[in-house]
Design a protein around this motif. Structure first.
Motif, short mmCIF file in Angstrom:
data_model
loop_
_atom_site.label_atom_id
_atom_site.label_comp_id
_atom_site.label_asym_id
_atom_site.label_seq_id
_atom_site.Cartn_x
_atom_site.Cartn_y
_atom_site.Cartn_z
N ILE A 55 0.83 -1.07 0.05
CA ILE A 55 0.17 -0.20 0.03
C ILE A 55 0.85 1.30 0.00
CG2 ILE A 55 -1.58 1.36 1.33
CD1 ILE A 55 -2.87 -1.35 2.50
N ALA A 56 1.81 1.09 0.72
CA ALA A 56 2.78 2.55 0.82
C ALA A 56 3.48 2.62 -0.27
CB ALA A 56 3.91 2.05 1.95
N GLU A 57 3.72 1.42 -1.27
CA GLU A 57 4.52 1.69 -2.53
C GLU A 57 3.46 2.29 -3.58
OE1 GLU A 57 5.29 -1.44 -6.10
OE2 GLU A 57 6.22 -1.91 -4.21
N ILE A 58 2.20 1.68 -3.53
CA ILE A 58 1.39 2.32 -4.41
C ILE A 58 0.92 3.74 -4.33
CG2 ILE A 58 -1.40 2.08 -5.12
CD1 ILE A 58 -0.99 -1.00 -4.20
N LYS A 59 1.01 4.15 -2.96
CA LYS A 59 0.76 5.44 -2.58
C LYS A 59 1.90 6.49 -2.60
CE LYS A 59 -3.99 5.10 -0.87
NZ LYS A 59 -4.53 6.23 -1.94
N GLY A 60 2.93 6.02 -2.54
CA GLY A 60 4.18 6.82 -2.53
C GLY A 60 4.07 7.44 -1.21
N ILE A 61 4.00 6.62 -0.05
CA ILE A 61 3.99 7.25 1.25
C ILE A 61 4.84 6.23 2.14
CG2 ILE A 61 1.93 8.57 1.24
CD1 ILE A 61 0.37 6.40 2.61
N SER A 62 4.88 6.54 3.51
CA SER A 62 6.00 5.59 4.14
C SER A 62 5.06 4.60 4.87
CB SER A 62 6.29 6.48 5.43
OG SER A 62 5.45 6.69 6.38
N PRO A 63 5.54 3.27 4.93
CA PRO A 63 4.92 2.36 5.86
C PRO A 63 4.13 2.71 7.07
CG PRO A 63 6.93 1.42 4.75
CD PRO A 63 6.92 2.76 4.66
#
Length: 259
Positions: free
Chosen positions: A231-239
């Motif tokens: 999810i973090a990868e998809i949204k470009g945010i931190s885990p």
């Protein structure tokens, strides 16, 4: 800490090491956990588990493929359980036309789905929705539920991003688990990309739906970091942002779970 919103630790696949797995969850950063009933029998097992583990809470309900176990007597029993201290949701309930193609069975599914939704409204409980090959009927019924002020999550979401946005606009949450890591999960990846993080809940559906790299093996809540990372990868945010935000989302929906 990770809030696991959908597990089945009463499943027979955990019979050999259930206590060991559950004991490790808080140590692995997973707490609380909602164990979800899907029949009268599994609801009884879920209630017993919730009574034994401080971090584990119960969702009670009957899955559409298990409605043969529902009648006025068992439904009255289900209603009585809603007042128990660790019951935090009705679920999993809904529609499943994948296995049941006959129109009369589907009619019965809709009847008991609506009865359980009405019970959730009466008892002021959120709902955990199962829907497979029944997109239109589920949406129509959930529009009625929204009008009645019933909150909930569409568990193991498998439909289009456009439909997910309709659910989000009504205030519902979208349950995301190991499927999002699969190579063929393009629709779910798009859904995660297009809906707000504030409407996503983390779940495993364990012992099923293990994420890559453990696909095909028995799943448990310790695999949720793989879902968080995707999810973090998809949204470009931190885990860390995914973990914190989804935890707050879960506490907001399942308000009977103490912080």
């Amino acid at each position: 800490m990770i809030f696991e919103t959908h597990a089945h630790y009463n499943d027979a696949k955990f019979d050999t090491d259930r206590e060991a797995v559950l004991a490790e969850l808080p140590e692995s950063g997973v707490s609380p956990v909602i164990n979800v009933g899907d029949s009268i029998r599994s609801t009884k097992e879920t209630l017993a588990l919730a009574g034994r583990y401080s971090f584990l809470y119960a969702a009670i309900g009957v899955h559409p493929s298990e409605i043969s176990g529902l009648n006025e007597e068992t439904f009255a029993w289900l209603s009585q359980q809603t007042g128990r201290e660790k019951v935090v949701a009705m679920g999993e309930i809904g529609l499943d036309y994948y296995w049941d193609k006959e129109s009369e069975i589907q009619k019965q599914q809709r009847y008991w789905f609506k009865r359980q939704l009405a019970l959730a409204k009466e008892k002021e409980l959120p709902v955990i929705i199962h829907s497979r090959d029944a997109a239109e009927d589920t949406m129509n019924i959930m529009k009625e539920a929204h009008a009645e002020g019933i909150s909930g999550v569409i568990h193991c979401y498998s439909y289009s991003p456009e439909m997910a946005k309709e659910y989000v606009n009504m205030g519902y949450y979208i349950g995301v688990g190991g499927v999002v890591t699969f190579k063929n999960a393009r629709k779910l990846v798009r859904t995660v990309e297009e809906i707000p993080l504030e409407h996503i809940l983390l779940e495993t559906d364990c012992p099923y739906m293990a994420p890559e790299p453990h696909r095909g093996s028995r799943n448990d809540s310790r695999n949720i970091p793989y879902v968080i990372a995707k999810i973090a990868e998809i949204k470009g945010i931190s885990p860390e942002t995914v973990e914190k935000t989804t935890r707050e989302n879960a506490f907001r929906l399942f308000s009977r779970v103490p912080r």
